[in-house]
Scaffold this active site. Sequence first.
Site, PDB file in Angstrom:
ATOM      1  N   GLU A   1       8.867  -1.644   3.670  1.00 29.79           N
ATOM      2  CA  GLU A   1       9.320  -2.853   2.985  1.00 29.79           C
ATOM      3  C   GLU A   1      10.589  -2.526   2.213  1.00 29.79           C
ATOM      4  OE1 GLU A   1       5.893  -3.592   0.531  1.00 29.79           O
ATOM      5  OE2 GLU A   1       6.826  -2.651  -1.217  1.00 29.79           O
TER       6      GLU A   1
ATOM      7  N   PHE B   1     -10.904   5.416 -13.518  1.00 28.19           N
ATOM      8  CA  PHE B   1      -9.599   4.910 -13.954  1.00 28.19           C
ATOM      9  C   PHE B   1      -9.688   3.488 -14.505  1.00 28.19           C
ATOM     10  CE2 PHE B   1      -8.914   8.199 -10.868  1.00 28.19           C
ATOM     11  CZ  PHE B   1      -7.942   8.976 -11.456  1.00 28.19           C
TER      12      PHE B   1
ATOM     13  N   LYS C   1       7.577  -9.901   2.625  1.00 27.91           N
ATOM     14  CA  LYS C   1       7.267  -8.747   3.472  1.00 27.91           C
ATOM     15  C   LYS C   1       7.150  -9.108   4.946  1.00 27.91           C
ATOM     16  CE  LYS C   1       7.106  -6.299  -0.283  1.00 27.91           C
ATOM     17  NZ  LYS C   1       7.605  -7.273  -1.228  1.00 27.91           N
TER      18      LYS C   1
ATOM     19  N   GLU D   1      -1.017  -4.631   9.179  1.00 30.79           N
ATOM     20  CA  GLU D   1      -0.332  -3.692  10.055  1.00 30.79           C
ATOM     21  C   GLU D   1      -1.167  -2.429  10.202  1.00 30.79           C
ATOM     22  OE1 GLU D   1       3.394  -3.096   8.113  1.00 30.79           O
ATOM     23  OE2 GLU D   1       2.589  -1.715   6.617  1.00 30.79           O
TER      24      GLU D   1
ATOM     25  N   GLU E   1      11.637   1.290   1.596  1.00 31.21           N
ATOM     26  CA  GLU E   1      10.488   2.189   1.658  1.00 31.21           C
ATOM     27  C   GLU E   1      10.106   2.480   3.106  1.00 31.21           C
ATOM     28  OE1 GLU E   1       7.324   0.604  -0.702  1.00 31.21           O
ATOM     29  OE2 GLU E   1       8.393   0.936  -2.582  1.00 31.21           O
TER      30      GLU E   1
END
Length: 697
Positions: free
Chosen positions: A288, A348, A116, A200, A275
């Site tokens: 990415e 979850f 990345k 970022e 993406e």
Amino acid sequence: MFKKILIANRGEIACRIINTAKKMNIKTVAVYSDADRYAEHVRMADESFYLGKSPAVESYLKSELIIQACKDKKCDALHPGYGFLSENANFAEALDKAGIVFIGPSKKAIASMGDKIESKKIAKSAKINTVPGYIGVIENKDKAVEIADEIGYPVMIKASAGGGGKGMRIAFSRDEVADGFERATSEAINSFGDERVFIEKFITEPRHIEIQVLADKHGNTVYLGERECSIQRRNQKVIEEAPSPFLDESTRKKMGNQAVQLAEKVGYSSAGTVEFIVDKNKNFYFLEMNTRLQVEHPVTELITGIDLVEQMIYVAYGEKLKITQGSIILNGSAIESRIYAENPYKSFLPSIGRLTKYSPPQEKTHDDGSIIRNDTGVREGDEVSMFYDPMIAKLCSWGKTRDLSIERMESALDNFLLEGIDNNIPFLSSILGSKRFKSGDLTTSFIEDEYPNGFQGRTVDKNEEWILSTLLLAYHINETSKDFIVDGGFSDEWEVQIKNKNITSEPRNFHFKIKKLSIPSQEIYIKPMPLKSVSGMINDYIKVNLETDHITKLVSANIHLFDKKKTKILIPEHIICRIKNTIPNLELSYRGVSLSAFILPKHVANYHKYMKPIKVIDKSNLLLCPMPGKLIKILVKENDFIEEGQALCVVEAMKMENTLLAEKKCVISKIHFKEGDTISVDEIIIEFVFEKKSLNL
């Protein structure tokens, strides 16, 4: 064409690849671990090869053994699927040296785009729109905090070799950067064997939209439209669709051209995904590139009619693309819902165990052309283990319009039977049924915005609750009260006590009288007491027709509301739900609604309130393990004074790290496990004391 390929993966994606290989008359070899010895992908393949123990590092990540399997089984090529070794440049190179074709891009493309940090540099040099951030290796958490301060909050901390939501954290403060850096680094090591992370700027109110590219080894590259992937939880996609309801043709073309430009810059060949983050003004920024087949690729296949796995195989074999940009037409709307083994009502938490019931909706094409597709890697009786990703299936729908596609998906989820483990189907149904989703107003914070306190089930208004009460009463009379008088007059009153199973609130009581007919289809007439006003008219009675599948517990009900003149006053309700008799209650599940009903004749209910309540055991002084997993870090010691919200320990389950927090001030009295121990669900990890004298308050 290849004669035999090995699939270096498991679960639904391995099964998906096998299906296309069979269509192309290519033999397949499956690989498996101890946990997957009897898995569906092993049953489907022509041959299989045992890799080792259940943990991925001892099986699916053992590249040398997988290459040896290719040699032993005389395979021409290998398809990596997604995850595991799919974006490992060294693995692709080792295959090449062994004379085995890698069904994917070159080592150079994987290394440049799979990393990345490197991909950001290349994108910037190619004049691709990029997000402001620090493009370089970050040595420690102090450096991470320093960089985040310079960029400005919020920031995204992300594993360089990451994907699938692993090794990602959003931080809004210096403290969150320090903790997020450690968690992201740890997950990156465990999931990808690479500890590097970068930081970022996190763009607020973003959409996550990606472009599917396809390139051959002869310099031909096309894009196959976009996928809207903004419905995410913890950076893990939940529901995807194609095309995006947000993009116009001009923006789609600009994004597609940049995706092709980037692919060509690195000499990409195979299927890949670029993406982007897209803001509310349709400005887009490179995020990415995934140098592999995406989990959500079926929605692109449904709107283009192109089999991406088939194209990957043709490209790997050296054939030219027969597809041109001008020949690609985006037709209709497709949606994918990821079915996970997790409990949406308990944050979850992953769920493991045996699939005692597994009956997905039938894959079919409806009369109106709409399609239901289910990509899965399990069948009834299979075991869901703690070692891998908790995905059970990818349920897909296609319709000529987005509204029709949503409608088909809602119906398909209604018909999806899953028992033995917890699952997220109620959560998916709730999202799809929301006004905001149906309007197309999506951002990556959709789930946090719509469920700020976590998912507790969809709430219903009084009218819907009242209608569902009549359905439950009709079911009770039809299925439980076998001695109920048939073809008589209206009975004495009955009481239906309704409660949302997952929300702490007082139950609501409804009263009805009943008349049951034996023909034509177990019709039941229900009279509300007192009479109820619906749409400004007095409702005198309700007619309910029920059909029950006792194997799947699926109940199909037609509900008609009448006034005193026997004139229908509302459009008939058609409800498909599941009702489970848990004695003494009935439990109804319907499109994210989860209700518990206690039904008695009114004269019995009048006395029932005097019965002694069941004693509830207080477990507030215990930290119970919410999911089966490995205790990887203990952050406290016995006799420590703990503040509310303080981190106590970290449990790893299904490749995700879960930090458990203190719910209130306390003192640690006993720690039952040590780091590295495997813990079962509901086992006691830590005991607390809350007495004031113990806290020196």
